[in-house]
Write an enzyme that holds these catalytic residues in place. Structure first.
Site, PDB file in Angstrom:
ATOM      1  CB  ALA A  58      -0.865   0.016   1.247  1.00  0.00           C
ATOM      2  CG  ASP A  96      -4.246   6.257 -10.586  1.00  0.00           C
ATOM      3  OD1 ASP A  96      -3.525   5.764 -11.463  1.00  0.00           O
ATOM      4  OD2 ASP A  96      -4.814   5.586  -9.714  1.00  0.00           O
TER       5      ASP A  96
END
Lengths: 514, 514
Positions: free
Chosen positions: A212, A272
């Site tokens: 993560a 992103d």
């Protein structure tokens, strides 16, 4: 610009880890610094024994770190140049990397061709870009959205810059499979179920997982609760040969080195973009030798993809690039309106996964169902399986215990942990403010609260969801339980949950999926 | 996310100069690193004695740099936190700076308001942005071109983030003047003539100059040949009080600290967008206390501004922002088709300037004429001077020797160099390939050749131009002479000049100015 030829220094390894950035250390009174007018943060070119690297300069005032005739290199820079300490080295102002002109054209809004992108990615993979140049590339390609061919060429370039695995000896002409989710949904640990199921079916699945960075747990963090995950590249390959699957971390840097470096810049900027996502995911899968991929695209108001039209556009972009690169892609749009399973955080998610594998009666049904659906799609890549039979085969494998057996084989191969820790002891329950039905759960909010509670750095910290969409609740009834190890962490998480707990209680039924 | 409260470390100053980037050094075996899961390059928040800074983390494997109970800070970070060595300090994962949400909105293409820009610039000035975040801001504001109000707000924010000088006691209600060029023209050292002329006229001119970063010489590099230029802020102020002018470097970081930091990112990316240029120039002038500014905008095919319409657009943007900030601006569009004067490089440019000040018969006429024109425009800010009289007054001051006298006073006040070095001894002449007339000179090419020859790091290196636009030349006749100190530098410059010397010889007369 250039240094007089007399400026030879002695190479020294400086015990400072600057991650992916090469740093060179020169003493302020070093003759080269004085003659060439170097300033801190200048980009320099270091040569030793015929090898050359680019580095960012730090000027040192402490002779214990480097003295005036030494040239220090940070840990990774030293490893990269690969020359022994004490060897003669020279340093000069760096010429910009060859692809900088192409970067400037992208900043100015131009489309880039295949050769431009290949040159940029090769320079990035060779650590020739500074952080500033990396950020410029990431922002520029985010803003002037890459067209389909640019994404294709970016993906190709990222594959070309790294190693590529070939499993032909293992599978002959058969499929090499993988399953991947674009992310954003807490608790969505289906990979830890899909891999053992499809490996038990006999398929080869060289899955690489990540830790993560902005979420409360990655597959690698969760698997880390059960087994060793930081394995050297060659070990990963051996484990896949032995068990047909793995759930480890590491080696990805060798498979798509430029991607690893770009991600270190994209994450802090929360960028992103579709083009970068497609190139990042597909380059790693193809470099890992996969021929067939099931892709999970969750859609929901707090997921990465917010609407069905957006999901369809992203799916088509993935399909376009995959088809040009001969990767069989089955993109599945799934329900991303809420977290999957109950646990959020490594230990709690590992508990959910093991409950499903063990066919425990209270295992989270949504995690089980989604994993079976995705495993079924992967199994249908098997030419001997009839369309529509995959999910049934996956359920048989799970219910018969063969998935659990395979998971245990993978855990043993990677290195089993001696004990499985319980959830962190300090808890706080967030309760419903009114009677009603759970109408919405905010993935982002839940993830943030879980992170503040300590996940993933504290593996046993996180959130245990007690109610999901559509569940009826009474005022004061617990919605979820926060677990933390440190009182301060529990306090931060509680404060955030008090401002907005991430749940919306309505008076009717939960809305239909997007 | 947060560190357990027990994690107190001892502050240590680490003798590494990382320029404008705060770096924190923690040993890999430090309990805090282990407990909090810090990774190299993570952004951390350091607290000591009630003071807080943000820094980038480097992980150290060498206990001589920091041991496991120490928290090291790089030179500037240590100075910024301002707490003694050995003091207790804590470290935690940094929350993103408050303005990051606004940065993300700009990356996504939104317009930013006054408060957004003020928050971003304040965070930048406080060194709360990483290099990556700085680069993202620079690229995003370059790509989604800032509108006029955004430029105004950016300029205001940059002024608000630093110190601001007030010369009211010195000038009463009179003008505080300055002259600035947007750059890009080699040899264009008019400031070193304009400042002594207008100071001799009695005007106050608190000029700040910069060192070259991408050019072969800045005004500060050239002045450095004659006098000390790196002076502390308070010293600069005293010199301006005494001589009415100065030509020094330094102190600018205090006047517009955010600009200084942004430039460190803009330069390597070769980004020079109109909005950033206007905010950078005007914020420094207004912070330095100037009320009146003459701005030189050179136009030419190899200048920063390539066409007259582009120059007019830039002029209007400067005028819009200046008028809102009560700065009287006189923007002059000048001929930027070729270098100004003969010398390119600190020593050669200083020679040109002194020839003009000394009224030498062979002083470069174009440099003299341009300086008189600009000085005349500055002098016309004097309410007692009639429009059109400025240039005549400037010529009187120059021809009478009063400009030279004032320059000597400024040089003495800053600290006179003991000797004026000659041009570097190694030379190479670039000759005309054909008979004809000089039809074009490429500013960028001349600058690049001069830099390869060693300028500005080697002050005596550079180029001496022997022919200018419109001059008739015979085949084989020298066009310019390259000076270098090191044979390797001369070789690099010669190789570049052989590929393209930057001169075009035509058969007619040089074309008219743009």
């Amino acid at each position: 610009m250039t240094t007089p030829p007399s400026s030879t220094l002695r190479l020294r390894r400086v015990g400072i880890d600057t991650f992916r950035e090469n740093v060179a250390y020169l003493h302020r009174d070093c003759p080269v610094v004085r003659a060439a007018g170097f300033q801190a943060l200048a980009k320099v070119q270091v040569q030793a024994d015929g090898r050359t690297i680019l580095a960012v300069l730090n000027v040192v005032d402490d002779a214990r770190i480097v003295d005036t005739v030494e040239l220090g290199l940070s840990e990774e820079a030293f490893a990269r140049i690969g020359v022994a300490e004490g060897h003669a080295a020279t340093v000069a102002h760096a010429e910009p990397p060859g692809s900088i002109a192409a970067l400037h054209r992208k900043i100015a809004g131009e489309r880039l061709g295949r050769d431009d992108l290949r040159a940029i990615i090769a320079d990035i993979a060779q650590a020739r870009y500074s952080k500033v140049e990396l950020a410029a590339f990431v922002v520029a390609t985010n803003q002037f959205e890459l067209d389909r061919d640019e994404v294709l060429h970016l993906t190709e370039a990222m594959i070309a810059a790294g190693r590529r695995l070939d499993w032909h000896r293992e599978v002959g002409g058969g499929p090499v499979v993988d399953k991947h989710c674009i992310g954003g949904i807490p608790g969505n640990r289906t990979s830890m179920l899909v891999v053992p199921i499809v490996a038990a079916h006999g398929m080869l699945c060289p899955k690489t997982s990540s830790r993560a960075i902005t979420s409360p747990a990655g597959t690698a963090d969760t698997m880390d609760v059960l087994a060793e995950v930081a394995l050297p590249f060659e070990r990963l390959v051996a484990i896949v040969r032995e068990t047909r699957g793995c759930l480890a971390w590491g080696g990805t840097a060798e498979l798509s080195p430029a991607d690893d470096i770009l991600i270190s810049v994209e994450r802090p900027l929360a960028i992103d973009s579709p083009g970068q996502m497609v190139a990042s995911i597909l380059s790693k899968k193809i470099a890992a030798g996969s021929t067939h991929l099931v892709l999970d695209i969750p859609v929901g108001p707090t997921a990465k993809v917010r609407s069905m039209p957006e999901a369809q556009r992203l799916k088509r972009l993935f399909e376009h690039v995959a088809s040009r690169l001969n990767l069989h892609l089955d993109a599945v749009i799934t329900d991303g309106r809420q977290p999957i399973g109950r646990g959020v955080g490594p230990v709690l998610e590992a508990r959910d996964v093991m409950q499903v594998l063990e066919n425990a009666p209270d295992a989270p049904a949504d995690l089980r169902q989604k994993a079976l659906r995705l495993a079924g799609r992967v199994i249908e890549f098997d030419p001997d399986v009839r369309g529509g039979d995959g999910e049934r085969i996956a359920r048989d494998i799970l219910e018969s215990g063969r998935a659990l057996e395979r998971m245990n084989a993978i855990i043993d191969a990677q290195g089993r942990r001696s004990e499985r820790p319980p959830p962190a002891p300090l808890t706080h329950e967030v309760v419903a403010g009114a009677d009603g039905v759970v109408a919405a759960i905010d993935n982002l909010r839940i993830a943030r609260i879980a992170r503040l509670a300590g996940a993933p750095q504290v593996p046993a910290a996180g959130i245990d969801l007690l109610k999901k969409l559509g569940d009826r609740v009474a005022r004061g009834e617990p919605l979820y339980r926060v677990h933390a190890h440190y009182p301060a962490d529990l306090g931060f998480a509680r404060t955030l949950a008090q401002a907005d707990g991430g749940y919306r209680i309505g008076d009717g039924v939960a809305p239909a999926p997007a």
